[in-house]
Design a protein around this motif. Sequence first.
Motif, PDB file in Angstrom:
ATOM      1  N   LEU A  39      -7.809  -2.324   2.712  1.00  0.00           N
ATOM      2  CA  LEU A  39      -6.449  -2.855   2.818  1.00  0.00           C
ATOM      3  C   LEU A  39      -5.514  -2.054   1.926  1.00  0.00           C
ATOM      4  O   LEU A  39      -5.943  -1.509   0.912  1.00  0.00           O
ATOM      5  CB  LEU A  39      -6.426  -4.327   2.380  1.00  0.00           C
ATOM      6  CG  LEU A  39      -7.210  -5.302   3.239  1.00  0.00           C
ATOM      7  CD1 LEU A  39      -7.262  -6.654   2.557  1.00  0.00           C
ATOM      8  CD2 LEU A  39      -6.571  -5.419   4.615  1.00  0.00           C
ATOM      9  N   ARG A  40      -4.246  -2.013   2.298  1.00  0.00           N
ATOM     10  CA  ARG A  40      -3.251  -1.306   1.487  1.00  0.00           C
ATOM     11  C   ARG A  40      -2.746  -2.249   0.406  1.00  0.00           C
ATOM     12  O   ARG A  40      -2.040  -3.202   0.690  1.00  0.00           O
ATOM     13  CB  ARG A  40      -2.099  -0.835   2.355  1.00  0.00           C
ATOM     14  CG  ARG A  40      -2.552   0.194   3.337  1.00  0.00           C
ATOM     15  CD  ARG A  40      -1.438   0.646   4.218  1.00  0.00           C
ATOM     16  NE  ARG A  40      -1.967   1.673   5.115  1.00  0.00           N
ATOM     17  CZ  ARG A  40      -1.305   2.781   5.405  1.00  0.00           C
ATOM     18  NH1 ARG A  40      -0.121   2.980   4.887  1.00  0.00           N
ATOM     19  NH2 ARG A  40      -1.822   3.665   6.214  1.00  0.00           N
ATOM     20  N   THR A  41      -3.146  -1.974  -0.807  1.00  0.00           N
ATOM     21  CA  THR A  41      -2.768  -2.873  -1.903  1.00  0.00           C
ATOM     22  C   THR A  41      -1.641  -2.311  -2.746  1.00  0.00           C
ATOM     23  O   THR A  41      -1.216  -2.931  -3.716  1.00  0.00           O
ATOM     24  CB  THR A  41      -3.979  -3.137  -2.812  1.00  0.00           C
ATOM     25  OG1 THR A  41      -4.497  -1.880  -3.221  1.00  0.00           O
ATOM     26  CG2 THR A  41      -5.040  -3.917  -2.096  1.00  0.00           C
ATOM     27  N   GLY A  42      -1.189  -1.129  -2.404  1.00  0.00           N
ATOM     28  CA  GLY A  42      -0.082  -0.546  -3.163  1.00  0.00           C
ATOM     29  C   GLY A  42      -0.506   0.046  -4.491  1.00  0.00           C
ATOM     30  O   GLY A  42       0.341   0.452  -5.280  1.00  0.00           O
ATOM     31  N   ASN A  43      -1.808   0.112  -4.734  1.00  0.00           N
ATOM     32  CA  ASN A  43      -2.271   0.676  -6.004  1.00  0.00           C
ATOM     33  C   ASN A  43      -1.934   2.150  -6.143  1.00  0.00           C
ATOM     34  O   ASN A  43      -1.823   2.669  -7.247  1.00  0.00           O
ATOM     35  CB  ASN A  43      -3.792   0.493  -6.129  1.00  0.00           C
ATOM     36  CG  ASN A  43      -4.128  -0.905  -6.592  1.00  0.00           C
ATOM     37  OD1 ASN A  43      -3.325  -1.542  -7.259  1.00  0.00           O
ATOM     38  ND2 ASN A  43      -5.305  -1.377  -6.234  1.00  0.00           N
ATOM     39  N   ARG A  44      -1.787   2.787  -5.016  1.00  0.00           N
ATOM     40  CA  ARG A  44      -1.410   4.201  -5.010  1.00  0.00           C
ATOM     41  C   ARG A  44      -0.132   4.410  -5.807  1.00  0.00           C
ATOM     42  O   ARG A  44       0.003   5.368  -6.557  1.00  0.00           O
ATOM     43  CB  ARG A  44      -1.199   4.625  -3.556  1.00  0.00           C
ATOM     44  CG  ARG A  44      -1.288   6.092  -3.280  1.00  0.00           C
ATOM     45  CD  ARG A  44      -1.394   6.265  -1.786  1.00  0.00           C
ATOM     46  NE  ARG A  44      -0.252   5.646  -1.128  1.00  0.00           N
ATOM     47  CZ  ARG A  44       0.705   6.349  -0.514  1.00  0.00           C
ATOM     48  NH1 ARG A  44       0.629   7.650  -0.479  1.00  0.00           N
ATOM     49  NH2 ARG A  44       1.712   5.737   0.081  1.00  0.00           N
ATOM     50  N   VAL A  45       0.819   3.492  -5.620  1.00  0.00           N
ATOM     51  CA  VAL A  45       2.105   3.602  -6.303  1.00  0.00           C
ATOM     52  C   VAL A  45       1.915   3.450  -7.809  1.00  0.00           C
ATOM     53  O   VAL A  45       2.500   4.176  -8.608  1.00  0.00           O
ATOM     54  CB  VAL A  45       3.092   2.539  -5.776  1.00  0.00           C
ATOM     55  CG1 VAL A  45       4.395   2.584  -6.526  1.00  0.00           C
ATOM     56  CG2 VAL A  45       3.305   2.704  -4.293  1.00  0.00           C
ATOM     57  N   LEU A  46       1.047   2.491  -8.175  1.00  0.00           N
ATOM     58  CA  LEU A  46       0.833   2.252  -9.603  1.00  0.00           C
ATOM     59  C   LEU A  46       0.137   3.420 -10.274  1.00  0.00           C
ATOM     60  O   LEU A  46       0.321   3.671 -11.459  1.00  0.00           O
ATOM     61  CB  LEU A  46      -0.007   0.977  -9.796  1.00  0.00           C
ATOM     62  CG  LEU A  46       0.609  -0.308  -9.274  1.00  0.00           C
ATOM     63  CD1 LEU A  46      -0.290  -1.479  -9.650  1.00  0.00           C
ATOM     64  CD2 LEU A  46       1.995  -0.525  -9.846  1.00  0.00           C
ATOM     65  N   ARG A  47      -0.656   4.137  -9.497  1.00  0.00           N
ATOM     66  CA  ARG A  47      -1.395   5.267 -10.070  1.00  0.00           C
ATOM     67  C   ARG A  47      -0.496   6.474 -10.292  1.00  0.00           C
ATOM     68  O   ARG A  47      -0.840   7.359 -11.069  1.00  0.00           O
ATOM     69  CB  ARG A  47      -2.557   5.644  -9.156  1.00  0.00           C
ATOM     70  CG  ARG A  47      -3.916   5.276  -9.739  1.00  0.00           C
ATOM     71  CD  ARG A  47      -5.038   5.748  -8.853  1.00  0.00           C
ATOM     72  NE  ARG A  47      -5.254   4.874  -7.720  1.00  0.00           N
ATOM     73  CZ  ARG A  47      -5.198   5.267  -6.447  1.00  0.00           C
ATOM     74  NH1 ARG A  47      -4.936   6.521  -6.158  1.00  0.00           N
ATOM     75  NH2 ARG A  47      -5.416   4.405  -5.475  1.00  0.00           N
ATOM     76  N   GLU A  48       0.616   6.555  -9.602  1.00  0.00           N
ATOM     77  CA  GLU A  48       1.506   7.715  -9.742  1.00  0.00           C
ATOM     78  C   GLU A  48       2.060   7.798 -11.157  1.00  0.00           C
ATOM     79  O   GLU A  48       2.389   6.787 -11.761  1.00  0.00           O
ATOM     80  CB  GLU A  48       2.677   7.590  -8.753  1.00  0.00           C
ATOM     81  CG  GLU A  48       2.298   7.986  -7.350  1.00  0.00           C
ATOM     82  CD  GLU A  48       3.431   7.736  -6.380  1.00  0.00           C
ATOM     83  OE1 GLU A  48       4.574   7.542  -6.843  1.00  0.00           O
ATOM     84  OE2 GLU A  48       3.167   7.727  -5.172  1.00  0.00           O
TER      85      GLU A  48
END
Lengths: 115, 132
Positions: free
Chosen positions: B43-52
């Motif tokens: 699922l897309r949890t938006g963690n990608r954004v937090l990792r940036e």
Amino acid sequence: MFPTLRLSKALNLGSFVNARVLRDHARREAFAAAELTRQALRYIAQNTQLPLLQRTKAQVDLALMDSNTRRMKIKNRCIVSGRGRGILRNFRICRYQFRLMGKAGDLPGVKKANW
Amino acid sequence: MATTIPTIVKLLPTKALPPRERLQELAKTSARIFSTTYNPHNLRTGNRVLRERLKGPTLLDYYFPGRRVGVVDLRRYFPMMSFADEDERQRLLDVQSKKLRGKGAPKKKKEANKKKAKIVRGSVEEYVLARL
């Protein structure tokens, strides 16, 4: 023109300064100031676990943010002449200044090719 | 890195697989133990954004790297403390010394120039007289 942009009062850009450079720098400051908000909204908008209404609201908020806080509004300009095109990113100067300074030996390791 | 079922399967010695639920349970436990993410359905949890990483500081450093903070900034962010602005103090001292030597800025004009006003309104003769 840019009512939302405010430059730091202690601003002392060491480089060449004209209106466009100042404008670009102001955009950089605006981006840096709003980056955290922007990322938080992006996180909410992209998280499929959250309710749809909240995500949509975050998307709308993002769209309504000042356009000068966008990353893509920032443009690298020449720090010697302020030119906006033909910038060599590694040296942060435009191609013509690169030629002049390279020939004068002001850029370490840069040499005119000759064969 | 999240431990996915295929990676666990690769690690298994034989090709006879345990049931799917058991494998998922294993992935879950391993995620809990090593505190990794357990996201079996991707699922897309938006963690990608937090990792940036934040790009603002780097972008701010473009025109003049390493000179971002001044006294004004310090005063703005720490209003409870006092900071001495050496440049400003020196400027005020210079202005004072110039004034003492009679080389300060001129005083502001209080009235508009009366002669000029006359010239504009007056006739040609008056203008000539004024010029003489």
